[in-house]
Design a protein around this motif. Structure first.
Motif, PDB file in Angstrom:
ATOM      1  N   ALA A   1       0.797  -1.206   0.000  1.00  0.00           N
ATOM      2  CA  ALA A   1       0.000   0.000   0.000  1.00  0.00           C
ATOM      3  C   ALA A   1       0.846   1.280   0.000  1.00  0.00           C
ATOM      4  CB  ALA A   1      -0.935   0.001   1.208  1.00  0.00           C
ATOM      5  N   ALA A   2       2.122   1.183   0.263  1.00  0.00           N
ATOM      6  CA  ALA A   2       2.952   2.379   0.385  1.00  0.00           C
ATOM      7  C   ALA A   2       3.362   2.911  -0.977  1.00  0.00           C
ATOM      8  CB  ALA A   2       4.192   2.061   1.209  1.00  0.00           C
ATOM      9  N   PRO A   3       3.389   4.228  -1.163  1.00  0.00           N
ATOM     10  CA  PRO A   3       3.860   4.785  -2.424  1.00  0.00           C
ATOM     11  C   PRO A   3       5.361   4.564  -2.584  1.00  0.00           C
ATOM     12  CG  PRO A   3       3.488   6.539  -0.830  1.00  0.00           C
ATOM     13  CD  PRO A   3       2.975   5.283  -0.198  1.00  0.00           C
ATOM     14  N   ASP A   4       5.774   4.408  -3.816  1.00  0.00           N
ATOM     15  CA  ASP A   4       7.196   4.204  -4.112  1.00  0.00           C
ATOM     16  C   ASP A   4       7.791   5.546  -4.525  1.00  0.00           C
ATOM     17  OD1 ASP A   4       9.669   3.507  -4.940  1.00  0.00           O
ATOM     18  OD2 ASP A   4       9.029   2.006  -6.411  1.00  0.00           O
ATOM     19  N   CYS A   5       8.456   6.106  -3.606  1.00  0.00           N
ATOM     20  CA  CYS A   5       9.042   7.423  -3.868  1.00  0.00           C
ATOM     21  C   CYS A   5      10.540   7.286  -4.064  1.00  0.00           C
ATOM     22  CB  CYS A   5       8.723   8.376  -2.714  1.00  0.00           C
ATOM     23  SG  CYS A   5       6.957   8.607  -2.439  1.00  0.00           S
ATOM     24  N   THR A   6      10.926   6.445  -4.994  1.00  0.00           N
ATOM     25  CA  THR A   6      12.329   6.225  -5.326  1.00  0.00           C
ATOM     26  C   THR A   6      12.548   6.583  -6.779  1.00  0.00           C
ATOM     27  OG1 THR A   6      12.090   3.951  -6.083  1.00  0.00           O
ATOM     28  CG2 THR A   6      12.325   4.298  -3.692  1.00  0.00           C
ATOM     29  N   GLY A   7      13.783   6.593  -7.145  1.00  0.00           N
ATOM     30  CA  GLY A   7      14.128   6.904  -8.525  1.00  0.00           C
ATOM     31  C   GLY A   7      13.708   5.835  -9.504  1.00  0.00           C
ATOM     32  N   ASN A   8      13.287   4.670  -9.010  1.00  0.00           N
ATOM     33  CA  ASN A   8      12.885   3.587  -9.914  1.00  0.00           C
ATOM     34  C   ASN A   8      11.447   3.756 -10.411  1.00  0.00           C
ATOM     35  OD1 ASN A   8      13.515   0.934 -11.146  1.00  0.00           O
ATOM     36  ND2 ASN A   8      11.815   0.238  -9.835  1.00  0.00           N
ATOM     37  N   SER A   9      10.659   4.554  -9.718  1.00  0.00           N
ATOM     38  CA  SER A   9       9.246   4.681 -10.084  1.00  0.00           C
ATOM     39  C   SER A   9       9.069   5.530 -11.328  1.00  0.00           C
ATOM     40  CB  SER A   9       8.460   5.270  -8.920  1.00  0.00           C
ATOM     41  OG  SER A   9       8.977   6.546  -8.579  1.00  0.00           O
TER      42      SER A   9
END
Length: 472
Positions: free
Chosen positions: A45-53
């Motif tokens: 459920a957590a947003p992916d706030c990384t450079g991969n998104s």
């Protein structure tokens, strides 16, 4: 240097909200950056706030995704390459279905697997697992198998289906990463057959049922029967019996159309063909009067008759009754037919009041699929009778019979001898009566005569007596 450029590009395209979220997330992952786990989604459920998104920190709903695409130029070409073109945006907003991308590579929507063997796209390269590189608008992106890239068991996705109910695109919500490679599961649906069974309770009436096949997420909306004569009927299920009566003769083609709902909500209809088409032949009902038979009820009464009416009917026509006009001013209404083998026979009696010749005419009533019908008897269906009065006494057949003593003509009566008017039958007038003369002379003479007769009688008697004594 390339990584730095990527970061700068992402920062320039970030909104103020995303900048705040990114800052908080950066503080949380600083300690883990060296281990490389920040490039993988660990919580569904957590947003992916990384450079991969593909979309930094992901999106919340289909409309939010389209808003991101419209505000970030590079996203349009990325999603277009993996099934979501600008022409699909409005449909994605209205009909994309929530689902999950599983670590085993399956995509599940509404509890059903709609694709297998899924790979998904990311921005970062990673030498720890197999990747395929894509160059889109001068930027290199990387495809990885979900089985190797997922740290969690599943990630939420929105799935877009095409008009055939086949998965067209799937985009993960925490990161906006699209599913790149997959094997879609094709839904199956078809009409198996249409059955038009005769309904024996009513002529030209049929009971329609059908059978279908559906699988892989397909559901049935309803079925529609078209009977070919301008009438249709719907049913919720193919096994629900639908009755139909044809009211016109002809060759009719009945069909069934099945309406299915495919994954994604698309409604489709089958084209009737093969066993889902039935041919029905309907013939006109027939009904007529065959004949009217007349007979005396018994030979002792020449005025009482029995009438037997015979009809012919079929193809839905039935005899329900008849009226009779006996020709003498009397009528009977509502005479009913028999049952079973006598369903086309009506028997009735009538006694005439006087001799004569009469025509008997029946009026027959039939019921048919097209309505009630009336037939007036003609030809052999008109009876002709000649009732006679019972024989009178001294007439042929009467009692007493002609020639008997009671029936012999009397003298001076019609037919008698002598006949009325003859001399013997003329009354005779008797002569007038003359009283005797009672004078004295007559009395003396009468006395003298009587005395002489008495003396003579005495003499004869005595003589016979003397003669009888001598003989003794």
């Amino acid at each position: 240097m390339n990584i730095f450029k990527k970061v700068l590009t992402r920062v320039r395209n970030m909104s103020a909200k995303q900048m705040v979220v990114a800052g908080v997330f950066a503080l949380a992952v600083v300690g883990a950056a060296g281990a490389g786990i920040a490039t993988k989604q660990t919580t569904a459920a957590a947003p992916d706030c990384t450079g991969n998104s593909i979309i930094y920190c992901g999106y919340s709903n289909p409309q939010d995704l389209i808003n991101h695409i419209n505000s970030q130029a590079d996203l349009r070409d990325i999603y277009a390459k993996f099934g979501l073109s600008p022409s699909d945006y409005s449909r994605f907003v209205s009909s994309a279905r929530p689902g999950v991308a599983m670590k085993d590579g399956t995509i599940v929507v509404d509890g059903r697997v709609v694709a297998t063997g899924a790979w998904s796209l990311g921005r970062d390269a990673n030498s720890h697992y197999t990747q395929h590189a894509f160059s889109i608008d001068g930027e290199t992106l990387y495809e990885s198998s979900d089985q190797t890239v997922f740290l969690s068991d599943s990630l939420p996705v929105y799935v877009l289906f095409n008009a055939q109910g086949v998965m067209q695109a799937a985009i993960m919500t925490p990161c906006g990463n699209p599913v790149t490679t997959f094997t879609p599961v094709t839904p199956n649906y078809d009409c198996n057959f249409l059955q038009m069974a005769k309904d024996d309770s009513k002529a030209n009436s049929y009971v329609a049922t059908s059978a279908i096949h559906m699988s892989d997420g397909v559901s049935l909306d309803h079925v529609t029967y078209n009977f070919g004569d301008g009438t249709t009927a719907d049913a919720a299920k193919p096994t629900d019996a639908v009755k139909h009566t044809y009211t016109k003769a002809g060759n009719w083609t009945a069909t069934v159309t099945d309406y299915f709902v495919l994954p994604g909500g698309t409604k489709v209809a089958t084209a009737p063909a093969g066993n889902c088409v039935a041919h029905i032949t309907v013939v006109n009902p027939f009904y007529t009067c065959s004949y009217l038979q007349t007979a005396l009820v018994d030979e002792s009464n020449k005025l009482a008759y029995k009438f037997t009416l015979k009809a012919t009917a079929g193809n839905g026509a039935s005899l329900v009754g008849a009226d009779f006009d006996f020709g003498d001013g009397n009528k009977q209404t509502g005479a009913k037919p028999g049952t079973g083998n006598d369903a086309l026979t009506i028997v009735t009696n009538h006694t005439y009041a006087k001799a004569g010749t009469y025509n008997v005419t029946p009026t027959l009533h039939f019921t048919t699929p097209t309505g009630d019908q009336t037939v007036v008897g003609t030809g052999a269906c008109v009876g002709k009778v000649s009732p006679t009065l019972p024989p009178q006494p001294c007439q042929p057949g009467g009692t007493p019979a002609p020639g008997s003593a009671e029936c012999s003509p009397k003298p001076c009566t019609p037919g008698g001898t002598p006949a009325p008017g003859s001399a013997q039958c003329t009354p005779v007038t008797p002569p007038a009566t003359t009283l005797p003369n009672t004078g004295a002379g007559n009395v003396i003479g009468l006395f003298a005569g009587t005395s002489i007769l008495g003396t003579a009688a005495h003499f004869v008697f005595q003589k016979r007596r003397l003669a009888r004594a001598v003989s003794l």
